[in-house]
Scaffold this active site. Structure first.
Site, mmCIF file in Angstrom:
data_model
loop_
_atom_site.group_PDB
_atom_site.id
_atom_site.type_symbol
_atom_site.label_atom_id
_atom_site.label_comp_id
_atom_site.label_asym_id
_atom_site.label_seq_id
_atom_site.Cartn_x
_atom_site.Cartn_y
_atom_site.Cartn_z
ATOM 1 C CE LYS A 145 -5.236 1.878 2.536
ATOM 2 N NZ LYS A 145 -4.265 1.401 3.303
ATOM 3 C CE LYS A 181 -7.140 -1.451 2.404
ATOM 4 N NZ LYS A 181 -5.727 -1.922 2.881
ATOM 5 C CG ASP A 239 -2.016 -0.882 1.304
ATOM 6 O OD1 ASP A 239 -1.706 -1.936 0.665
ATOM 7 O OD2 ASP A 239 -2.926 -0.953 1.739
#
Lengths: 281, 315
Positions: free
Chosen positions: B215, B251, B151
């Site tokens: 995300k 996400k 991430d």
């Protein structure tokens, strides 16, 4: 134009310091003892109960941590605010139960006095229910009573305000938070009591008040795993067995009371903590 | 690199591509997100939604106070969210700081959770303020320690001051470090991007540069995963699929704490990107407290009475 159009109050729930309508959108009519329409009130659902318990659980540690003195002062403040609105409460009691104005006013005064009586207990509980225990070792050993957590209350209804105060005051004074169910036949006093509480510095969520059907909500009170104690004085005796059975799963303390002012009402929703402390030189 | 044949990797082509994207109707996006949030999901649909949401949770702990013990407990919980009920699915992944990746991977392997991935927050998370060399090394470290998902955060300062190519090249560079060893999730930190137009632009920029997932947030900035932002990102992956036939995941992370919030997200996914995205390989929810609420709702549905936080683990 002839006369003025009366502005009627909608009686709502009291959850987390706010006055929401029920999530279910349902309502029921409150009628006087002669059958005349008095007001519309929210018919609370189990989800309102769930929300109220979340509010009560969130508020509980802070309320229990407040000093006994502070809790007592706030309870006393509730009594002050109630005293100032005696007429409104007396009128509501008369409308609902048909008692005379004088009797209703007496019930309000009794409720105020009862609040003051319970307020005074806040800093005396450890002396009453606590102890220093002799142990065979160099330790001080204390037992102190502590609040149980979240307690539900289903109050008696023959005296709507007095019964309600007698149910919630002893729960709150020790540091518990409460979710109280107003009676479905005479709920005005309990719901109006929320307006008194809202102006008394009681932290949000410490007392939550629902109006709804006992038969619908009582089983949800009993089975809810996050309610630690339950006062079912206001439930018909033939339902007590089923309610106690439903409360077994989390060992819920379920009690009924007859006396209005007894320390036992407070102690029923407290538990004992014992502390060992070494004795120095 | 081809970048899906949509840009050639130069500043001007990227700039031109992002410029021709239509603007977002902010009022419309907010209204649509609010409308979808009113959907009522009950009984069997709710049971399905709860289990689906659990399987999509990236169970996260990103605290300065994290310890190996806490991470190990989190891993055990990720694999068996409710030890009393083995029908509860495992979560999507465990998301931890870089230095905890090895500990998490080792613990998951030791309890037999070999196929439960560990995600690492990388590239000087959460601010992204470090030199490129550090960011590359950061990512490499995490992959070597066993991270299957990275991430990364984008450089919001560069994005907001219009140095888009810098952001783009950074993602491309991290993509190259990941290669086929790790999935790349690109954190846009939408709370700092100010407008929904920027969210759309950043989404395309990240997808073009090779993100497997986009995300919303680090969880360290509020507001985080608001419904309109997620809606815009879901529209972006849907339209990107129409262009390229490649499905990019989404996400949302941060601020999703209750089952109701999670189910609202699933409704958004189904109605915007489509049911293909209702799958942990294309939709994840970054959360920590959410899992307990999902478990309590699940208990309520199976037991018939309301559950208490006393009966689920704290961390």
């Amino acid at each position: 134009m002839s006369g003025r159009l009366e502005v009627m109050k909608t009686y709502k729930l009291y959850i987390n310091g706010a006055f929401p309508r029920t999530e279910s959108g349902r309502s029921f009519e409150i009628t006087s003892n002669k059958g005349e329409f008095l007001a519309n009130a929210c018919l609370a659902s189990r989800k309102d109960l769930r929300d109220a318990v979340v509010a009560a659980r969130t508020a509980q540690p802070g309320w229990a941590k407040a000093t006994a003195f502070n809790r007592g002062q706030i309870m006393y403040r509730i009594a002050e605010m109630l005293e100032g609105r005696s007429d409104q409460f007396a009128q509501e009691i008369s409308l609902q139960t048909g008692t005379s104005a004088k009797e209703s006013l007496q019930e309000v005064s009794d409720s105020v006095d009862l609040l003051v009586w319970y307020a005074g207990w806040s800093d005396k509980l450890p002396s009453l229910a606590g102890s220093t225990n002799p142990v065979s070792g160099p330790f001080y050993n204390f037992t102190v009573p502590e609040a149980l957590g979240v307690v539900g209350a289903i109050a008696t209804i023959d005296k709507p305000l007095l019964g309600f105060v007698a149910a919630v005051a002893p729960i709150l004074v020790s540091g518990n938070t409460a979710v109280a169910l107003a009676s479905s036949t005479a709920p005005l006093s309990a719901i109006s009591f929320a307006e008194v509480v809202a102006t008394s510095d009681l932290p949000h969520g410490v007392l939550n008040i629902l109006s709804g059907q006992q038969s619908e909500l009582a089983p949800w009170f009993a089975s809810h795993m996050d309610i630690d104690g339950l006062d079912i004085s206001g439930l018909p005796i033939d339902q007590h067995g089923a309610i106690k059975e439903a409360g077994v799963e989390n060992l819920k303390r379920i009690s009924t009371f007859t006396e209005l002012n007894e320390p036992g009402r407070i102690l029923a929703f407290m538990e004992a903590k014992t502390v060992w402390h070494p004795i120095g030189n | 690199m081809s970048f899906y044949g949509l840009v050639d990797g130069s500043d001007s082509s990227l700039r031109n591509y992002l410029k021709q994207l239509p603007g977002v109707d902010q009022v419309g996006a907010e209204a649509r997100a609010a409308m979808l949030a009113t959907r009522s999901i009950k009984t069997t649909s709710k049971a399905w939604a709860i289990d689906t949401a659990i399987s999509m949770v990236d169970l996260t702990t990103l605290e300065g106070a994290d310890t190996p013990g806490k991470v190990q407990a989190l891993c055990s919980k990720a694999f068996r969210p409710d030890p009393n009920d083995l029908t509860v699915p495992r979560v999507g992944a465990v998301c931890v700081y870089n230095d905890m990746v090895g500990i998490a991977r080792q613990h998951l392997d030791s309890i037999g959770a070999h196929d439960l991935p560990v995600a690492a927050v990388s590239t000087a998370f959460p601010s992204g303020r470090a030199s490129m060399a550090v960011k590359l090394q950061d990512t490499e470290d995490a992959i070597i320690a066993g991270a299957a998902e990275i991430d990364m955060v984008i450089d919001r300062g560069a994005f907001l001051s219009g140095r888009l190519i810098e952001v783009f090249e950074e993602i491309v560079a991290i993509r190259e470090v990941c290669r086929d060893r790790a999935h790349l999730k690109v954190i846009l930190e939408t709370g700092e991007l100010v407008t929904l137009d920027n969210v759309r632009k950043a989404s395309y920029l990240a997808m073009l540069a090779g993100a497997d997932f986009i995300k919303t947030s680090t969880g360290k900035v509020a507001p985080a995963a608001t419904a309109p932002v997620v809606l815009v990102m879901l529209e972006a992956v849907r339209d990107f699929y129409d262009l390229t036939k490649v499905r990019i995941g989404v996400k949302p992370a941060g601020g999703i704490r209750t089952t109701k919030d999670a189910i609202k997200q699933l409704v958004l996914v189904n109605e915007t990107a489509g049911p293909e995205w209702l799958n942990p390989s294309l939709f994840r929810i970054g959360a920590s407290a959410l899992l307990n609420d999902l478990l309590m709702q699940r208990m309520k549905m199976s037991d018939g009475y309301y559950a208490s936080p006393n009966y689920v683990t704290i961390d």
